[in-house]
Design a protein around this motif. Sequence first.
Motif, PDB file in Angstrom:
ATOM      1  N   ALA A 200      30.777  45.200   3.874  1.00 21.20           N
ATOM      2  CA  ALA A 200      31.448  46.148   4.772  1.00 21.20           C
ATOM      3  C   ALA A 200      32.225  45.415   5.858  1.00 21.20           C
ATOM      4  CB  ALA A 200      30.427  47.090   5.386  1.00 21.20           C
ATOM      5  N   ASN A 201      31.608  44.398   6.452  1.00 25.71           N
ATOM      6  CA  ASN A 201      32.292  43.636   7.505  1.00 25.71           C
ATOM      7  C   ASN A 201      33.559  42.979   6.976  1.00 25.71           C
ATOM      8  OD1 ASN A 201      30.374  44.310   9.410  1.00 25.71           O
ATOM      9  ND2 ASN A 201      29.153  42.444   9.101  1.00 25.71           N
ATOM     10  N   ALA A 202      33.476  42.421   5.746  1.00 24.49           N
ATOM     11  CA  ALA A 202      34.637  41.752   5.161  1.00 24.49           C
ATOM     12  C   ALA A 202      35.767  42.745   4.901  1.00 24.49           C
ATOM     13  CB  ALA A 202      34.231  41.050   3.862  1.00 24.49           C
ATOM     14  N   ILE A 203      35.428  43.924   4.396  1.00 20.24           N
ATOM     15  CA  ILE A 203      36.460  44.939   4.135  1.00 20.24           C
ATOM     16  C   ILE A 203      37.125  45.384   5.435  1.00 20.24           C
ATOM     17  CG2 ILE A 203      36.850  47.307   3.321  1.00 20.24           C
ATOM     18  CD1 ILE A 203      34.615  46.830   1.258  1.00 20.24           C
ATOM     19  N   MET A 204      36.310  45.568   6.485  1.00 16.75           N
ATOM     20  CA  MET A 204      36.857  46.042   7.753  1.00 16.75           C
ATOM     21  C   MET A 204      37.700  44.989   8.456  1.00 16.75           C
ATOM     22  SD  MET A 204      33.815  48.474   9.327  1.00 16.75           S
ATOM     23  CE  MET A 204      32.504  47.243   9.182  1.00 16.75           C
ATOM     24  N   THR A 205      37.277  43.733   8.400  1.00 20.03           N
ATOM     25  CA  THR A 205      38.003  42.683   9.124  1.00 20.03           C
ATOM     26  C   THR A 205      39.188  42.134   8.331  1.00 20.03           C
ATOM     27  OG1 THR A 205      36.411  41.053   8.293  1.00 20.03           O
ATOM     28  CG2 THR A 205      35.994  41.985  10.460  1.00 20.03           C
ATOM     29  N   ARG A 206      38.988  41.877   7.039  1.00 19.40           N
ATOM     30  CA  ARG A 206      40.059  41.284   6.244  1.00 19.40           C
ATOM     31  C   ARG A 206      41.117  42.303   5.809  1.00 19.40           C
ATOM     32  NH1 ARG A 206      36.610  37.687   1.859  1.00 19.40           N
ATOM     33  NH2 ARG A 206      35.098  36.766   3.321  1.00 19.40           N
ATOM     34  N   MET A 207      40.684  43.512   5.497  1.00 22.14           N
ATOM     35  CA  MET A 207      41.609  44.513   4.967  1.00 22.14           C
ATOM     36  C   MET A 207      41.975  45.582   5.993  1.00 22.14           C
ATOM     37  SD  MET A 207      39.906  45.059   1.168  1.00 22.14           S
ATOM     38  CE  MET A 207      41.223  46.179   0.696  1.00 22.14           C
ATOM     39  N   GLU A 208      41.230  45.625   7.099  1.00 22.84           N
ATOM     40  CA  GLU A 208      41.446  46.627   8.142  1.00 22.84           C
ATOM     41  C   GLU A 208      41.361  48.046   7.564  1.00 22.84           C
ATOM     42  OE1 GLU A 208      45.088  45.680  10.097  1.00 22.84           O
ATOM     43  OE2 GLU A 208      44.238  43.988  11.177  1.00 22.84           O
ATOM     44  N   LYS A 226      21.619  51.452   0.386  1.00 22.02           N
ATOM     45  CA  LYS A 226      22.838  51.814   1.110  1.00 22.02           C
ATOM     46  C   LYS A 226      24.006  51.816   0.112  1.00 22.02           C
ATOM     47  CE  LYS A 226      21.508  52.217   5.450  1.00 22.02           C
ATOM     48  NZ  LYS A 226      21.661  53.491   6.190  1.00 22.02           N
ATOM     49  N   ILE A 227      24.825  52.844   0.185  1.00 22.44           N
ATOM     50  CA  ILE A 227      26.009  52.947  -0.670  1.00 22.44           C
ATOM     51  C   ILE A 227      27.239  52.907   0.226  1.00 22.44           C
ATOM     52  CG2 ILE A 227      27.234  54.339  -2.389  1.00 22.44           C
ATOM     53  CD1 ILE A 227      24.533  55.725  -2.943  1.00 22.44           C
ATOM     54  N   LEU A 228      28.112  51.941  -0.025  1.00 21.27           N
ATOM     55  CA  LEU A 228      29.356  51.845   0.742  1.00 21.27           C
ATOM     56  C   LEU A 228      30.434  52.682   0.058  1.00 21.27           C
ATOM     57  CD1 LEU A 228      29.472  48.024   1.564  1.00 21.27           C
ATOM     58  CD2 LEU A 228      28.534  49.881   2.956  1.00 21.27           C
ATOM     59  N   PHE A 229      31.184  53.411   0.869  1.00 20.34           N
ATOM     60  CA  PHE A 229      32.269  54.239   0.348  1.00 20.34           C
ATOM     61  C   PHE A 229      33.542  53.902   1.107  1.00 20.34           C
ATOM     62  CE2 PHE A 229      34.748  58.195   1.074  1.00 20.34           C
ATOM     63  CZ  PHE A 229      35.228  58.359  -0.217  1.00 20.34           C
ATOM     64  N   CYS A 230      34.630  53.640   0.374  1.00 17.51           N
ATOM     65  CA  CYS A 230      35.904  53.375   1.045  1.00 17.51           C
ATOM     66  C   CYS A 230      37.061  53.834   0.149  1.00 17.51           C
ATOM     67  CB  CYS A 230      36.059  51.902   1.423  1.00 17.51           C
ATOM     68  SG  CYS A 230      36.045  50.777   0.029  1.00 17.51           S
ATOM     69  N   VAL A 231      38.166  54.155   0.796  1.00 23.01           N
ATOM     70  CA  VAL A 231      39.378  54.580   0.101  1.00 23.01           C
ATOM     71  C   VAL A 231      40.499  53.616   0.478  1.00 23.01           C
ATOM     72  CG1 VAL A 231      41.073  56.426  -0.203  1.00 23.01           C
ATOM     73  CG2 VAL A 231      38.661  56.992   0.124  1.00 23.01           C
ATOM     74  N   VAL A 232      41.200  53.106  -0.533  1.00 21.94           N
ATOM     75  CA  VAL A 232      42.249  52.110  -0.291  1.00 21.94           C
ATOM     76  C   VAL A 232      43.469  52.433  -1.147  1.00 21.94           C
ATOM     77  CG1 VAL A 232      40.612  50.283   0.286  1.00 21.94           C
ATOM     78  CG2 VAL A 232      41.333  50.574  -2.090  1.00 21.94           C
ATOM     79  N   ALA A 233      44.562  51.743  -0.860  1.00 26.67           N
ATOM     80  CA  ALA A 233      45.762  51.860  -1.694  1.00 26.67           C
ATOM     81  C   ALA A 233      45.485  51.234  -3.058  1.00 26.67           C
ATOM     82  CB  ALA A 233      46.937  51.164  -1.007  1.00 26.67           C
ATOM     83  N   PRO A 234      46.178  51.668  -4.113  1.00 30.79           N
ATOM     84  CA  PRO A 234      45.910  51.145  -5.452  1.00 30.79           C
ATOM     85  C   PRO A 234      45.943  49.627  -5.551  1.00 30.79           C
ATOM     86  CG  PRO A 234      47.348  53.046  -5.600  1.00 30.79           C
ATOM     87  CD  PRO A 234      47.180  52.749  -4.131  1.00 30.79           C
ATOM     88  N   LYS A 235      46.914  48.994  -4.886  1.00 30.28           N
ATOM     89  CA  LYS A 235      47.033  47.546  -4.988  1.00 30.28           C
ATOM     90  C   LYS A 235      45.914  46.816  -4.247  1.00 30.28           C
ATOM     91  CE  LYS A 235      50.241  47.351  -1.053  1.00 30.28           C
ATOM     92  NZ  LYS A 235      51.602  47.014  -0.599  1.00 30.28           N
ATOM     93  N   GLU A 236      45.200  47.522  -3.359  1.00 33.16           N
ATOM     94  CA  GLU A 236      44.142  46.877  -2.572  1.00 33.16           C
ATOM     95  C   GLU A 236      42.805  46.827  -3.295  1.00 33.16           C
ATOM     96  OE1 GLU A 236      45.258  47.676   2.074  1.00 33.16           O
ATOM     97  OE2 GLU A 236      44.540  49.416   0.925  1.00 33.16           O
ATOM     98  N   VAL A 238      42.034  45.391  -5.945  1.00 34.81           N
ATOM     99  CA  VAL A 238      41.770  44.019  -6.412  1.00 34.81           C
ATOM    100  C   VAL A 238      41.070  43.223  -5.312  1.00 34.81           C
ATOM    101  CG1 VAL A 238      42.826  41.863  -7.200  1.00 34.81           C
ATOM    102  CG2 VAL A 238      43.738  44.056  -7.971  1.00 34.81           C
ATOM    103  N   LYS A 239      41.504  43.391  -4.084  1.00 30.89           N
ATOM    104  CA  LYS A 239      40.887  42.702  -2.950  1.00 30.89           C
ATOM    105  C   LYS A 239      39.441  43.155  -2.749  1.00 30.89           C
ATOM    106  CE  LYS A 239      41.241  39.883   0.572  1.00 30.89           C
ATOM    107  NZ  LYS A 239      41.406  38.429   0.365  1.00 30.89           N
ATOM    108  N   ILE A 240      39.183  44.462  -2.966  1.00 32.84           N
ATOM    109  CA  ILE A 240      37.808  44.978  -2.869  1.00 32.84           C
ATOM    110  C   ILE A 240      36.914  44.258  -3.873  1.00 32.84           C
ATOM    111  CG2 ILE A 240      36.352  47.002  -3.312  1.00 32.84           C
ATOM    112  CD1 ILE A 240      37.724  47.436  -0.758  1.00 32.84           C
ATOM    113  N   ARG A 241      37.387  44.119  -5.096  1.00 27.87           N
ATOM    114  CA  ARG A 241      36.606  43.448  -6.143  1.00 27.87           C
ATOM    115  C   ARG A 241      36.317  42.002  -5.758  1.00 27.87           C
ATOM    116  NH1 ARG A 241      40.538  45.590 -10.025  1.00 27.87           N
ATOM    117  NH2 ARG A 241      39.817  47.580 -10.870  1.00 27.87           N
TER     118      ARG A 241
END
Length: 269
Positions: A200-208, A226-236, A238-241
């Motif tokens: 979660a910290n990495a997604i929030m800091t690196r991807m904002e 704990k289950i993390l839930f997030c919504v991102v643009a299609p191209k992002e 890959v960064k989540i993975r």
Amino acid sequence: GAITLGTILIGLATKNIFDPANMVTGGVSGVAIIGKELWGLPLWVTNTVLNIPLFLAGFKIMGWKFIKRTLYATVLLSVVFYILPEGMYIEDDLLLSALFGGIITGVGTGFVLAGGCTTGGTDMLAALIQRKLRQYSIAQIMQVLDGMVVLAGAAVFGVQYALYALIAIFCVSKISDGILDGMKFSKQAFIISDHYQEIANAIMTRMERGVTSLDGNGMYSGQERKILFCVVAPKEIVKIREIVREFDPGAFVIVSDVREVFGEGFIEY
């Protein structure tokens, strides 16, 4: 810009693909193709003459706000019909004409609809009819009107051309819907991992991007997770993975499509 480009594409496909191939795909432009075959009328003349009473009625019943954007697209379409030189871009191949005419028209229609208007014609007529027949939606009335135009095309040009026109209509629908959905398209990810805090910290800091933590319970193990839930643009996605793989290669990740997202960072209300 989108309305202008879309209208030009619709005019191009109608005059230089559908008209030479005798394909009537509905709408006032379809009536214009029939009118040219029967009476030799230029496409721009029929498009203009038929739309004038529709816009006068629309202005009288619904007001200027309802018709102003569509009026621009309709006038521009007649101008495009007038300016474009005669010519057949795809010769002697009805299937290619149906497919590429449908694709070009679908892209144009998607742009025009994204701009918040239509090119007039049966759209305007359907809206006026719906004022009297409120039990039917505008879409249902449009389907009936366009179906009548396609049947008229079949009577003039033959059933074979009408069947190819149906292929074009299908392409227009799918492509225009895809463009409209694509402009609002996002990805959602559910991440189940013991390293949820680091991920979660990495997604929030690196991807904002914002992340929401949901409480879950493993039915087999009986453990709280704990289950993390997030919504991102299609191209992002890959960064989540990459982030998940970095902190927990064994994490369980679910990715799915989201048709619309409203709020900060996505579509504004």
